[in-house]
Write a protein that holds these residues in place. Structure first.
Motif, PDB file in Angstrom:
ATOM      1  N   ASP A  15       2.471   3.216  21.396  1.00 60.57           N
ATOM      2  CA  ASP A  15       2.409   4.661  21.186  1.00 60.57           C
ATOM      3  C   ASP A  15       2.546   5.021  19.708  1.00 60.57           C
ATOM      4  OD1 ASP A  15       4.158   5.573  24.265  1.00 60.57           O
ATOM      5  OD2 ASP A  15       2.046   5.136  23.872  1.00 60.57           O
ATOM      6  N   SER A  16       3.331   4.244  18.976  1.00 57.68           N
ATOM      7  CA  SER A  16       3.619   4.556  17.583  1.00 57.68           C
ATOM      8  C   SER A  16       2.411   4.388  16.663  1.00 57.68           C
ATOM      9  CB  SER A  16       4.768   3.690  17.075  1.00 57.68           C
ATOM     10  OG  SER A  16       4.437   2.316  17.195  1.00 57.68           O
ATOM     11  N   VAL A  17       1.374   3.702  17.127  1.00 58.22           N
ATOM     12  CA  VAL A  17       0.206   3.462  16.262  1.00 58.22           C
ATOM     13  C   VAL A  17      -1.068   4.076  16.814  1.00 58.22           C
ATOM     14  CG1 VAL A  17       1.263   1.308  15.484  1.00 58.22           C
ATOM     15  CG2 VAL A  17      -0.498   1.242  17.273  1.00 58.22           C
ATOM     16  N   LYS A  18      -1.008   4.662  17.990  1.00 62.51           N
ATOM     17  CA  LYS A  18      -2.208   5.268  18.564  1.00 62.51           C
ATOM     18  C   LYS A  18      -2.772   6.330  17.638  1.00 62.51           C
ATOM     19  CE  LYS A  18      -1.321   4.518  23.489  1.00 62.51           C
ATOM     20  NZ  LYS A  18      -0.938   5.138  24.774  1.00 62.51           N
ATOM     21  N   GLY A  19      -4.080   6.274  17.456  1.00 61.71           N
ATOM     22  CA  GLY A  19      -4.737   7.234  16.577  1.00 61.71           C
ATOM     23  C   GLY A  19      -4.744   6.826  15.118  1.00 61.71           C
ATOM     24  N   ARG A  20      -3.968   5.813  14.758  1.00 59.41           N
ATOM     25  CA  ARG A  20      -3.920   5.345  13.359  1.00 59.41           C
ATOM     26  C   ARG A  20      -4.454   3.927  13.202  1.00 59.41           C
ATOM     27  NH1 ARG A  20       0.827   4.672  10.846  1.00 59.41           N
ATOM     28  NH2 ARG A  20       2.004   4.178  12.761  1.00 59.41           N
ATOM     29  N   PHE A  21      -4.184   3.080  14.175  1.00 56.12           N
ATOM     30  CA  PHE A  21      -4.601   1.677  14.120  1.00 56.12           C
ATOM     31  C   PHE A  21      -5.737   1.435  15.109  1.00 56.12           C
ATOM     32  CE2 PHE A  21      -0.278  -0.343  12.746  1.00 56.12           C
ATOM     33  CZ  PHE A  21      -0.193   0.566  11.695  1.00 56.12           C
ATOM     34  N   LEU A  57      -0.992   4.805   6.986  1.00 53.11           N
ATOM     35  CA  LEU A  57       0.214   3.968   7.072  1.00 53.11           C
ATOM     36  C   LEU A  57       1.453   4.744   6.671  1.00 53.11           C
ATOM     37  CD1 LEU A  57      -1.336   0.663   5.799  1.00 53.11           C
ATOM     38  CD2 LEU A  57      -0.056   0.913   7.933  1.00 53.11           C
ATOM     39  N   LYS A  58       2.546   4.416   7.338  1.00 53.30           N
ATOM     40  CA  LYS A  58       3.840   5.048   7.099  1.00 53.30           C
ATOM     41  C   LYS A  58       4.833   3.989   6.667  1.00 53.30           C
ATOM     42  CE  LYS A  58       2.936   8.225  10.965  1.00 53.30           C
ATOM     43  NZ  LYS A  58       3.441   8.719  12.279  1.00 53.30           N
ATOM     44  N   SER A  59       5.916   4.433   6.081  1.00 55.03           N
ATOM     45  CA  SER A  59       6.931   3.491   5.618  1.00 55.03           C
ATOM     46  C   SER A  59       7.497   2.686   6.782  1.00 55.03           C
ATOM     47  CB  SER A  59       8.051   4.224   4.882  1.00 55.03           C
ATOM     48  OG  SER A  59       8.635   5.218   5.722  1.00 55.03           O
ATOM     49  N   GLU A  60       7.563   3.298   7.949  1.00 52.86           N
ATOM     50  CA  GLU A  60       8.109   2.581   9.113  1.00 52.86           C
ATOM     51  C   GLU A  60       7.164   1.506   9.647  1.00 52.86           C
ATOM     52  OE1 GLU A  60       7.863   5.917   8.744  1.00 52.86           O
ATOM     53  OE2 GLU A  60       7.367   6.906  10.667  1.00 52.86           O
ATOM     54  N   VAL A 115       0.851  -1.188   0.000  1.00 54.39           N
ATOM     55  CA  VAL A 115       0.000   0.000   0.000  1.00 54.39           C
ATOM     56  C   VAL A 115       0.886   1.236   0.000  1.00 54.39           C
ATOM     57  CG1 VAL A 115      -0.144   0.063   2.528  1.00 54.39           C
ATOM     58  CG2 VAL A 115      -1.980   1.079   1.139  1.00 54.39           C
ATOM     59  N   GLU A 116       0.383   2.310  -0.547  1.00 51.05           N
ATOM     60  CA  GLU A 116       1.130   3.570  -0.552  1.00 51.05           C
ATOM     61  C   GLU A 116       1.034   4.228   0.822  1.00 51.05           C
ATOM     62  OE1 GLU A 116       0.750   4.912  -5.240  1.00 51.05           O
ATOM     63  OE2 GLU A 116      -0.255   6.056  -3.684  1.00 51.05           O
ATOM     64  N   ALA A 117       2.018   5.025   1.124  1.00 50.02           N
ATOM     65  CA  ALA A 117       1.991   5.773   2.382  1.00 50.02           C
ATOM     66  C   ALA A 117       0.717   6.610   2.459  1.00 50.02           C
ATOM     67  CB  ALA A 117       3.218   6.679   2.479  1.00 50.02           C
ATOM     68  N   GLY A 118       0.117   6.593   3.627  1.00 48.22           N
ATOM     69  CA  GLY A 118      -1.149   7.289   3.818  1.00 48.22           C
ATOM     70  C   GLY A 118      -2.366   6.412   3.585  1.00 48.22           C
ATOM     71  N   GLY A 119      -2.141   5.240   3.042  1.00 44.42           N
ATOM     72  CA  GLY A 119      -3.226   4.322   2.744  1.00 44.42           C
ATOM     73  C   GLY A 119      -3.620   3.476   3.935  1.00 44.42           C
ATOM     74  N   THR A 144       3.701  -3.966   3.454  1.00 48.98           N
ATOM     75  CA  THR A 144       4.708  -3.132   2.818  1.00 48.98           C
ATOM     76  C   THR A 144       4.091  -1.792   2.460  1.00 48.98           C
ATOM     77  OG1 THR A 144       5.789  -5.082   1.884  1.00 48.98           O
ATOM     78  CG2 THR A 144       6.384  -2.933   0.952  1.00 48.98           C
ATOM     79  N   VAL A 145       4.672  -0.733   3.000  1.00 43.35           N
ATOM     80  CA  VAL A 145       4.176   0.621   2.748  1.00 43.35           C
ATOM     81  C   VAL A 145       5.208   1.346   1.904  1.00 43.35           C
ATOM     82  CG1 VAL A 145       3.324   2.759   3.752  1.00 43.35           C
ATOM     83  CG2 VAL A 145       2.998   0.582   4.963  1.00 43.35           C
ATOM     84  N   SER A 146       4.814   1.735   0.722  1.00 39.14           N
ATOM     85  CA  SER A 146       5.733   2.430  -0.179  1.00 39.14           C
ATOM     86  C   SER A 146       5.616   3.943   0.021  1.00 39.14           C
ATOM     87  CB  SER A 146       5.416   2.083  -1.630  1.00 39.14           C
ATOM     88  OG  SER A 146       4.121   2.518  -1.981  1.00 39.14           O
ATOM     89  N   SER A 147       6.763   4.598  -0.020  1.00 35.04           N
ATOM     90  CA  SER A 147       6.773   6.054   0.199  1.00 35.04           C
ATOM     91  C   SER A 147       6.914   6.800  -1.123  1.00 35.04           C
ATOM     92  CB  SER A 147       7.893   6.443   1.149  1.00 35.04           C
ATOM     93  OG  SER A 147       9.132   5.990   0.647  1.00 35.04           O
TER      94      SER A 147
END
Length: 121
Positions: free
Chosen positions: A60-66, A84-87, A11-15, A118-121
């Motif tokens: 903490d790294s995923v709060k608010g996104r996952f 989603l982010k590349s990290e 998926v692309e970043a932000g997806g 896999t998150v592509s940037s």
């Protein structure tokens, strides 16, 4: 307990992606379930966990996104991953039957096979 994970992909970043993990076997023993991820050369880390009653905790790294959720009737846990982010790129594993205590999740020996995100940037 057998766990079958699915839903990974590119998926692309932000997806967004949604992971699923279906449990079978001696599922009467399952209360809490969780999602972990492990990057090459690093320790497996907890992403999110949920009890049968719906209590949750997140890294903490995923709060608010996952968002973790579960369907007890289907013995399935989900991980909705947004922004989603590349990290976030790595293999994700589900775990079932661990101990959820005082807001923390301690995994059991029951692991799914892993699904690659896999998150592509």
């Amino acid at each position: 307990v057998q766990l079958q994970a699915s839903g990974g992909g590119l998926v692309e970043a932000g997806g967004s992606l949604r992971l699923s993990c279906a449990a079978s076997g001696s599922i009467f023993s399952i209360n809490a379930m969780g999602w972990y991820r492990q990057a090459p050369g690093k320790q497996r880390e907890l992403v999110a966990a949920i009890t049968s009653g719906g209590s949750t905790n997140y890294a903490d790294s995923v709060k608010g996104r996952f968002t973790i959720s579960r369907d007890n009737a289907k013995n399935t846990v989900y991980l909705q991953m947004n922004s989603l982010k590349s990290e976030d790129t790595t293999v994700y594993y589900c775990n079932a039957g661990g101990l959820y205590y005082s807001g923390s999740y301690y995994p059991s020996g029951y692991w799914g096979q892993g699904t690659l995100v896999t998150v592509s940037s």
